[in-house]
Scaffold this motif. Sequence first.
Motif, PDB file in Angstrom:
ATOM      1  N   ARG A 240      -2.453  11.061   0.578  1.00 40.85           N
ATOM      2  CA  ARG A 240      -1.794  10.714  -0.678  1.00 40.85           C
ATOM      3  C   ARG A 240      -0.544  11.576  -0.876  1.00 40.85           C
ATOM      4  O   ARG A 240      -0.401  12.629  -0.258  1.00 40.85           O
ATOM      5  CB  ARG A 240      -2.760  10.937  -1.852  1.00 40.85           C
ATOM      6  CG  ARG A 240      -4.011  10.093  -1.747  1.00 40.85           C
ATOM      7  CD  ARG A 240      -5.073  10.512  -2.765  1.00 40.85           C
ATOM      8  NE  ARG A 240      -6.389  10.023  -2.369  1.00 40.85           N
ATOM      9  CZ  ARG A 240      -6.801   8.775  -2.552  1.00 40.85           C
ATOM     10  NH1 ARG A 240      -6.041   7.907  -3.159  1.00 40.85           N
ATOM     11  NH2 ARG A 240      -8.001   8.394  -2.136  1.00 40.85           N
TER      12      ARG A 240
ATOM     13  N   GLY B 296      -2.382   0.750  -6.868  1.00 42.90           N
ATOM     14  CA  GLY B 296      -3.230   1.343  -7.901  1.00 42.90           C
ATOM     15  C   GLY B 296      -4.469   0.512  -8.193  1.00 42.90           C
ATOM     16  O   GLY B 296      -5.506   1.045  -8.610  1.00 42.90           O
ATOM     17  N   ALA B 297      -4.377  -0.805  -7.967  1.00 42.80           N
ATOM     18  CA  ALA B 297      -5.516  -1.694  -8.205  1.00 42.80           C
ATOM     19  C   ALA B 297      -6.448  -1.759  -6.996  1.00 42.80           C
ATOM     20  O   ALA B 297      -7.504  -2.380  -7.061  1.00 42.80           O
ATOM     21  CB  ALA B 297      -5.006  -3.097  -8.542  1.00 42.80           C
ATOM     22  N   GLY B 298      -6.061  -1.125  -5.894  1.00 48.11           N
ATOM     23  CA  GLY B 298      -6.838  -1.220  -4.656  1.00 48.11           C
ATOM     24  C   GLY B 298      -7.809  -0.064  -4.496  1.00 48.11           C
ATOM     25  O   GLY B 298      -7.948   0.773  -5.393  1.00 48.11           O
ATOM     26  N   PRO B 299      -8.474  -0.012  -3.352  1.00 44.89           N
ATOM     27  CA  PRO B 299      -9.543   0.966  -3.140  1.00 44.89           C
ATOM     28  C   PRO B 299      -9.066   2.418  -3.111  1.00 44.89           C
ATOM     29  O   PRO B 299      -9.863   3.327  -3.363  1.00 44.89           O
ATOM     30  CB  PRO B 299     -10.130   0.556  -1.786  1.00 44.89           C
ATOM     31  CG  PRO B 299      -9.057  -0.245  -1.120  1.00 44.89           C
ATOM     32  CD  PRO B 299      -8.300  -0.930  -2.220  1.00 44.89           C
ATOM     33  N   PHE B 300      -7.792   2.650  -2.838  1.00 44.77           N
ATOM     34  CA  PHE B 300      -7.314   4.034  -2.779  1.00 44.77           C
ATOM     35  C   PHE B 300      -6.799   4.509  -4.130  1.00 44.77           C
ATOM     36  O   PHE B 300      -6.508   5.695  -4.312  1.00 44.77           O
ATOM     37  CB  PHE B 300      -6.222   4.191  -1.726  1.00 44.77           C
ATOM     38  CG  PHE B 300      -6.646   3.753  -0.351  1.00 44.77           C
ATOM     39  CD1 PHE B 300      -7.941   3.970   0.085  1.00 44.77           C
ATOM     40  CD2 PHE B 300      -5.760   3.136   0.507  1.00 44.77           C
ATOM     41  CE1 PHE B 300      -8.344   3.567   1.353  1.00 44.77           C
ATOM     42  CE2 PHE B 300      -6.148   2.730   1.767  1.00 44.77           C
ATOM     43  CZ  PHE B 300      -7.443   2.938   2.195  1.00 44.77           C
ATOM     44  N   GLY B 301      -6.608   3.589  -5.061  1.00 45.65           N
ATOM     45  CA  GLY B 301      -6.193   3.975  -6.411  1.00 45.65           C
ATOM     46  C   GLY B 301      -4.748   4.420  -6.519  1.00 45.65           C
ATOM     47  O   GLY B 301      -4.350   5.008  -7.532  1.00 45.65           O
ATOM     48  N   GLY B 302      -3.952   4.141  -5.507  1.00 42.76           N
ATOM     49  CA  GLY B 302      -2.548   4.540  -5.574  1.00 42.76           C
ATOM     50  C   GLY B 302      -1.912   4.462  -4.199  1.00 42.76           C
ATOM     51  O   GLY B 302      -2.574   4.137  -3.208  1.00 42.76           O
TER      52      GLY B 302
ATOM     53  N   GLN C 127       0.825  -1.208   0.000  1.00 43.18           N
ATOM     54  CA  GLN C 127       0.000   0.000   0.000  1.00 43.18           C
ATOM     55  C   GLN C 127       0.861   1.262   0.000  1.00 43.18           C
ATOM     56  O   GLN C 127       0.420   2.339  -0.411  1.00 43.18           O
ATOM     57  CB  GLN C 127      -0.905  -0.012   1.240  1.00 43.18           C
ATOM     58  CG  GLN C 127      -2.005   1.013   1.221  1.00 43.18           C
ATOM     59  CD  GLN C 127      -3.006   0.759   0.109  1.00 43.18           C
ATOM     60  OE1 GLN C 127      -3.778  -0.178   0.156  1.00 43.18           O
ATOM     61  NE2 GLN C 127      -2.973   1.583  -0.924  1.00 43.18           N
TER      62      GLN C 127
ATOM     63  N   GLN D 221     -15.544   7.446  -1.307  1.00 39.97           N
ATOM     64  CA  GLN D 221     -14.310   7.267  -2.062  1.00 39.97           C
ATOM     65  C   GLN D 221     -13.082   7.239  -1.171  1.00 39.97           C
ATOM     66  O   GLN D 221     -12.189   6.434  -1.338  1.00 39.97           O
ATOM     67  CB  GLN D 221     -14.112   8.441  -3.050  1.00 39.97           C
ATOM     68  CG  GLN D 221     -14.814   8.227  -4.372  1.00 39.97           C
ATOM     69  CD  GLN D 221     -14.218   7.086  -5.143  1.00 39.97           C
ATOM     70  OE1 GLN D 221     -13.028   6.826  -5.058  1.00 39.97           O
ATOM     71  NE2 GLN D 221     -15.039   6.348  -5.883  1.00 39.97           N
TER      72      GLN D 221
END
Lengths: 154, 154
Positions: free
Chosen positions: A83, A38-44, A30, B149
């Motif tokens: 992020r 990137g493939a997870g719920p946070f997108g990065g 993570q 989100q």
Amino acid sequence: MSVAAVSRGRTITEADVVAFSGLTGDHHPQHTDAVWAGAGPFGGIVAHGMLVLSYALGLVALDPDRIAALRRIEDVVFKRPVRIGDTIRVEAKVARPDEGRGLEGWEWRILNQNDELVIRAKVEAVVRGEDGPEAEPAADEPGQPAEAQGSVAR
Amino acid sequence: MSVAAVSRGRTITEADVVAFSGLTGDHHPQHTDAVWAGAGPFGGIVAHGMLVLSYALGLVALDPDRIAALRRIEDVVFKRPVRIGDTIRVEAKVARPDEGRGLEGWEWRILNQNDELVIRAKVEAVVRGEDGPEAEPAADEPGQPAEAQGSVAR
């Protein structure tokens, strides 16, 4: 309850996340694998929760003339990810004043640049008395009395 | 409750304390001023509590195939200081198994080389479902509903 003091801000950069992973040894994908994250719920990639909390302590900068040590973290809720590029700041207020026990309770709200709450935390600090901290050792570990010499609370 | 798993050890060196101070900005003299700290109750520089807790996460190394993120730190008590040269390890056990909520509760005992308890901590992690984490967003911040989100719990 006192009015909340607000810290300066700090932008969490890619270098921060890389350095924190390397130093602490927390290489969860993570924080270190852009493809996995990137493939997870946070997108990065997102910053370690402990990074944000540790940086918050740097931002709050406990006054050494008053505060000897952190005694307890009572509750920390990670509400939103931080992020790369986000800028955090800390709103801190005394929730439980020192009333002769040598302990002071604080509430922290760590916010991002959009005023969104990212971490809510309650911490307890040891207040220095005239002859040093006055707090009793923690006595909540049955069979493991804190040592007079070694306890964080002394 | 499952049997506790024990991590490898890690020696906390002077370099660790210096690097953690520099990275986080927490320059409290308890960690950076040998003269100030030497005159205090610990008799010298001790590691940041957040350093020890962050290193513990590196030692425990949460399995990314099962654990998506840290959700909450419920309670952390700093029982004894960690000095330069001390070697820590973590005993971790599941205190509250995931029962379909997508959340798993852990208890950590961070010990030093003399088997003394230095930190006791309770943490809650988000368990990955087949389609990703299933946990509900934290709903304990009145007027601040977690974003669908952005919540750490999604």
